[in-house]
Design a protein around this motif. Structure first.
Motif, PDB file in Angstrom:
ATOM      1  N   ARG A 105      20.040   3.489  12.597  1.00  0.00           N
ATOM      2  CA  ARG A 105      20.356   4.555  13.548  1.00  0.00           C
ATOM      3  C   ARG A 105      20.562   5.879  12.821  1.00  0.00           C
ATOM      4  NH1 ARG A 105      25.298   3.412  17.439  1.00  0.00           N
ATOM      5  NH2 ARG A 105      26.375   3.336  15.429  1.00  0.00           N
ATOM      6  N   LYS A 106      21.248   5.854  11.687  1.00  0.00           N
ATOM      7  CA  LYS A 106      21.467   7.080  10.903  1.00  0.00           C
ATOM      8  C   LYS A 106      20.159   7.639  10.392  1.00  0.00           C
ATOM      9  CE  LYS A 106      23.999   8.779   6.881  1.00  0.00           C
ATOM     10  NZ  LYS A 106      24.918   8.413   5.760  1.00  0.00           N
ATOM     11  N   ALA A 107      19.280   6.715   9.935  1.00  0.00           N
ATOM     12  CA  ALA A 107      17.978   7.165   9.420  1.00  0.00           C
ATOM     13  C   ALA A 107      17.149   7.809  10.520  1.00  0.00           C
ATOM     14  CB  ALA A 107      17.220   5.990   8.800  1.00  0.00           C
ATOM     15  N   ARG A 108      17.198   7.253  11.724  1.00  0.00           N
ATOM     16  CA  ARG A 108      16.438   7.837  12.836  1.00  0.00           C
ATOM     17  C   ARG A 108      16.960   9.226  13.177  1.00  0.00           C
ATOM     18  NH1 ARG A 108      16.992   2.703  15.139  1.00  0.00           N
ATOM     19  NH2 ARG A 108      18.584   3.479  16.575  1.00  0.00           N
ATOM     20  N   LYS A 109      18.278   9.391  13.180  1.00  0.00           N
ATOM     21  CA  LYS A 109      18.861  10.698  13.507  1.00  0.00           C
ATOM     22  C   LYS A 109      18.503  11.738  12.456  1.00  0.00           C
ATOM     23  CE  LYS A 109      22.776   9.059  16.273  1.00  0.00           C
ATOM     24  NZ  LYS A 109      24.261   8.976  16.396  1.00  0.00           N
ATOM     25  N   GLU A 110      18.504  11.294  11.191  1.00  0.00           N
ATOM     26  CA  GLU A 110      18.141  12.230  10.133  1.00  0.00           C
ATOM     27  C   GLU A 110      16.674  12.622  10.233  1.00  0.00           C
ATOM     28  OE1 GLU A 110      19.188  10.203   6.583  1.00  0.00           O
ATOM     29  OE2 GLU A 110      21.334  10.691   6.723  1.00  0.00           O
TER      30      GLU A 110
END
Length: 580
Positions: A568-573
């Motif tokens: 999820r963090k990677a997608r937001k970044e």
């Protein structure tokens, strides 16, 4: 040190005389005294009961005695239990009698051939099943079903023996026919016959309250024979058993055609299953008590071989006897020598005392039969099933009512069908638990419904399937998972715990693949956790692993949640530059 070097005589004996080595393992000289005492006790119980069980089976009384010698000897060498005593037992005898009645045997000779054929065919079925390693099949005949089935059979037996106890003509047909037949002839009761029956029943039921060690069944038989020396029973209107041949029978294939033998397959299969259920329950009980192992497949073969031997001897079918094994165990019987010694004692009875049994009044034998089956009408167990679990109670009652309404064979098949349908139904009723992190526990997750204090993770839905997923419940499982996700708006990752599923099939794997595709199309990440090896293999072979993507299958829930957070963090970044 190998097993062979521990054998008496060393590896040479084990290599050159494996049969002798095996005998030395199974037959322990140190238990000889206890085995011989136990054999005497078992013989005292077995002889009168075998006469009664032959009557139950609808065969001449000698068929009960003929079944004993070879069956005892064969099982001693082939069976896996060192203690089990085989012989005619109530369940097998009652079912045999029902089958004989349904075939309409017209003479004692025809009935004798029929019961012997049933023993042989059922024995062969058990041997083949054991060689194919089908021991697991016996577990489908649950204890509640056996209890209800035997209860129903026992009711039929008692109803069948009441006319003999009262001196009335024997009835036939279903329960209603038998009850109405007895009620319609109450004015014809033979008082002398009924009095002898009442005395025999009183001794059998009240005797154990005075002294449990005395073999009261044997006492009643001996008492009846002694009185017959001084009283002319036939002149008093009390029928005797009639002529009982002396000597041991020769070995012979039952006098039935191949077509007639083949027609017994269905009945013999039911007989084999019922007898095996009683055998396994007895052998497992004493194995647990005395610390040894029972091989179910070998029990199939041992019990089957004993039945074949009994049938070729002209006897009725046999099974493992709980009561006689308990008597042997209490008397010190610990090895198959008990069975072999019992075989010797029975041979003496058959050779020297069998003809004198013909003077025994039939009413005394009827009393022995009623006493033998009375404990099988086990109301306490049925009440216990009702108290513990409704499904067990329903299964036992289905078997009981099925026997009374449909007859023995179809009643048993109906009860087994009900059990299997119940198993499938319960397996299909899959549920999905929403899990949360257990407070003050490092890596424990528990149901939120059962404990609302368990903490969920925002945007990540952790789900646990409570039962194995297979073709019956796969669609229901997918629907439940979809419903839970729809009830949690904002979910961007789902963790599915598959620990209850030890293997998947093609249908369930395809359903899971379609669910993952559906969730991916809606932007929801999917992780599978606690995936057992067999399930993992199916996921890889069916292509689900590729659809799921690398890094989406984990050993623990915590690992899956951390992976979902990282994704999820990677997608937001990745989305951040496009939406400054």
């Amino acid at each position: 040190m190998t097993e062979a070097t521990r054998e008496p005589g060393g590896p040479r004996l084990a290599a050159t005389a494996p049969v002798v080595a095996a005998l030395r393992r199974r037959f322990n000289r140190s238990t000889l005294r206890g085995d011989l005492i136990a054999a005497l006790v078992v013989t005292a119980l077995m002889v009168p009961q075998s006469l009664g069980y032959a009557a139950l089976a609808g065969a001449p009384v000698q068929a009960g005695l003929y079944a004993l010698p070879l069956a005892l000897g064969v099982y001693a060498f082939v069976g896996s239990s060192p203690q089990l005593i085989v012989g005619p037992v109530s369940t097998v005898s009652v079912l045999t009698g029902s089958i004989v009645a349904s075939h309409g045997a017209k003479s004692p000779e025809e009935a004798l051939a029929l019961v012997a054929a049933l023993a042989v065919v059922s024995g062969l079925i058990l041997i083949v099943a054991g060689l194919l390693r089908l021991g697991w099949v016996a577990d489908f005949l649950s204890k509640p079903i056996v209890t209800g089935f035997v209860f129903g059979l026992s009711i039929l037996v008692v109803l069948g023996e009441i006319p003999t106890l009262l001196g009335l003509p024997r009835g036939s047909g279903n329960v209603i026919d038998r009850v109405s037949g007895i009620a319609g002839h109450l004015d014809e009761i033979q008082l002398r016959n009924a009095a002898v029956g009442a005395v025999a029943l009183a001794v059998l039921f009240l005797g154990p309250r005075i002294n449990k060690v005395v073999p009261w069944g044997l006492m009643v038989v001996i008492g009846g024979l002694v009185i017959a020396r001084f009283v002319d029973f036939p002149a008093a209107g009390i029928a005797e058993i009639g002529k009982v041949p002396g000597g041991l029978p020769g070995l012979a294939v039952p006098d039935l055609s191949a077509a007639e033998m083949g027609g017994l397959l269905t009945s013999a299969a039911a007989l084999a299953m019922v007898g095996l259920a009683e055998t396994l329950s007895a052998s497992r009980l004493f194995a647990a008590q005395n610390g040894y192992h029972i091989d179910a497949n070998r029990e199939f073969i041992g019990t089957g071989a004993a039945n074949v031997a009994a049938g070729l001897s002209g006897g009725i079918g046999v099974g493992g006897s709980l009561s006689k094994t308990a008597a042997a165990d209490n008397s010190g019987g610990r090895s198959p020598l008990t069975s072999l010694a019992t075989m010797g004692f029975v041979i003496v009875v058959v050779l020297f005392f069998a003809p004198s049994l013909g003077a025994l009044p039939r009413v005394v034998l009827a009393a022995v039969v009623v006493h033998a089956v009375w404990p099988l009408m086990d109301l306490n167990s049925i009440r216990r099933y009702k108290r513990i679990r409704r499904n067990d109670f329903v299964g036992s009652m289905a078997a009981l009512v099925g026997v009374l309404a449909l007859g023995t064979l179809y009643g048993l098949l109906a009860a087994i069908a009900q059990s299997i349908l119940g198993l499938i139904y319960r397996s299909s009723r899959i549920e999905v638990d929403v899990l949360g992190k257990v407070r003050e526990e490092k890596a424990a997750w528990g149901s939120v419904d059962r404990n609302p204090k368990n903490r969920t993770v925002s945007g990540i839905l952790v789900l646990r399937l409570t039962k194995p997923v297979f073709w019956v419940n796969a669609a229901a499982a997918v629907d439940l998972i979809t419903t839970e996700i729809e009830s949690e708006p904002g979910t961007d990752a789902v963790i599915i715990n598959l620990e209850a599923t030890n293997q998947l099939d093609t249908t369930s794997a395809d359903a899971l693949a379609e669910l993952i595709r559906h969730l991916h199309r809606h932007g929801i990440d999917v992780h599978l956790v606690r995936v057992i090896h067999g399930t993992r293999n199916v996921l890889e072979a069916s292509g689900v692993h590729e659809i799921l993507g690398p890094g989406h299958m984990w050993r623990t829930i915590s690992q899956g949640v951390r992976a979902a957070k990282r994704a999820r963090k990677a997608r937001k970044e990745a989305e951040a530059p496009a939406n400054p």
